[in-house]
Scaffold this motif. Sequence first.
Motif, PDB file in Angstrom:
ATOM      1  N   ASP A  81       0.945  -1.242  -0.005  1.00 43.12           N
ATOM      2  CA  ASP A  81      -0.044   0.041  -0.002  1.00 43.12           C
ATOM      3  C   ASP A  81       0.773   1.043   0.040  1.00 43.12           C
ATOM      4  O   ASP A  81       1.998   1.334   0.461  1.00 43.12           O
ATOM      5  CB  ASP A  81      -0.879   0.006   1.248  1.00 43.12           C
ATOM      6  N   ILE A  82       0.345   2.382  -0.554  1.00 42.68           N
ATOM      7  CA  ILE A  82       1.023   3.656  -0.552  1.00 42.68           C
ATOM      8  C   ILE A  82       0.336   4.330   1.069  1.00 42.68           C
ATOM      9  O   ILE A  82      -0.795   4.484   1.120  1.00 42.68           O
ATOM     10  CB  ILE A  82       0.575   4.699  -1.636  1.00 42.68           C
ATOM     11  N   ALA A  83       1.442   4.803   1.632  1.00 42.16           N
ATOM     12  CA  ALA A  83       0.843   5.442   3.233  1.00 42.16           C
ATOM     13  C   ALA A  83       1.595   6.674   3.376  1.00 42.16           C
ATOM     14  O   ALA A  83       2.610   7.022   2.685  1.00 42.16           O
ATOM     15  CB  ALA A  83       1.070   4.359   3.978  1.00 42.16           C
ATOM     16  N   LEU A  84       1.097   7.366   4.431  1.00 42.59           N
ATOM     17  CA  LEU A  84       1.639   8.671   4.740  1.00 42.59           C
ATOM     18  C   LEU A  84       2.590   8.085   5.943  1.00 42.59           C
ATOM     19  O   LEU A  84       1.992   7.691   6.993  1.00 42.59           O
ATOM     20  CB  LEU A  84       0.880   9.707   5.297  1.00 42.59           C
ATOM     21  N   VAL A  85       3.920   8.218   5.898  1.00 43.78           N
ATOM     22  CA  VAL A  85       4.888   7.464   7.101  1.00 43.78           C
ATOM     23  C   VAL A  85       5.627   8.875   7.654  1.00 43.78           C
ATOM     24  O   VAL A  85       6.335   9.623   6.849  1.00 43.78           O
ATOM     25  CB  VAL A  85       5.735   6.597   6.319  1.00 43.78           C
ATOM     26  N   THR A  86       5.921   8.655   8.976  1.00 49.55           N
ATOM     27  CA  THR A  86       6.954   9.617   9.688  1.00 49.55           C
ATOM     28  C   THR A  86       7.912   8.854   9.960  1.00 49.55           C
ATOM     29  O   THR A  86       7.835   7.656  10.441  1.00 49.55           O
ATOM     30  CB  THR A  86       6.360  10.487  10.656  1.00 49.55           C
ATOM     31  N   MET A  87       9.193   9.191   9.612  1.00 49.64           N
ATOM     32  CA  MET A  87      10.475   8.383  10.183  1.00 49.64           C
ATOM     33  C   MET A  87      11.369   9.689  10.863  1.00 49.64           C
ATOM     34  O   MET A  87      11.902  10.300   9.835  1.00 49.64           O
ATOM     35  CB  MET A  87      10.916   7.486   9.112  1.00 49.64           C
TER      36      MET A  87
END
Length: 239
Positions: free
Chosen positions: A189-195
């Motif tokens: 899936d395409i997601a909004l990620v914070t790293m």
Amino acid sequence: MGIGKRIREAREGCGLTQKQLAKKIGVTSSAIANYENEISHPKETVLYALLDALQVDANFLFQDCVALEKKVVLSQEDNDFLQKFHALDRHGREVVNAVLLLEYQRSKEESTRHSSMPLNIPFQVSSQPASAGTGTYLGPDGFEEILVEPEQVAGADFGVPVRGDSMEPRFHNGDIILISMKQPVEVGDIALVTMDGCGYVKKIGQDELISLNKKYAPIPMTGDVRINGKVIGVLSSHD
């Protein structure tokens, strides 16, 4: 008292017989009798002629046809219009009726068009973009509202602007991606990620963040990684 009795009252008030009134408005005396006995009702053109011949207005004839609280009373402007209309010859009335019909249809179509237009609703968009590149710092939470059609953002909880070209050709710089916090996010899936404080819009791999643009290498998921929601759509800046 119905319209038929009002016609009889006005006719008798003018001192006319049914035959005389019929001759004035171009119908048969039996037609007048039918109107007065409410067996039939005059057509529009005959009604105008009746009003003219009996020297009454529509309020007089129709005053008993509606309940008092629903009674329609013509304004002075309406009465002035009717008086002018009655003064026209047949050609003039035909012209007015033709123009009136055209304008009525235009107005009705315009009203239908406006009523069918969807109402815009406010939608929250992050003031901080997510990177479609190598990472954008996501500062303190902040949102602004934009107006959109409901169908455009169905199922989305908020939007985030895209910065960069790593997710082309699907997402472009300046697009607003639509995020659902309710839908589960799985590999692929395409997601909004914070790293580590940086925000990304990426395809989720087993242990890496993947760009759709092949010129960008995958980014290993290390440190503090949080998946904030699934990308379910886009408001394209290219539309």
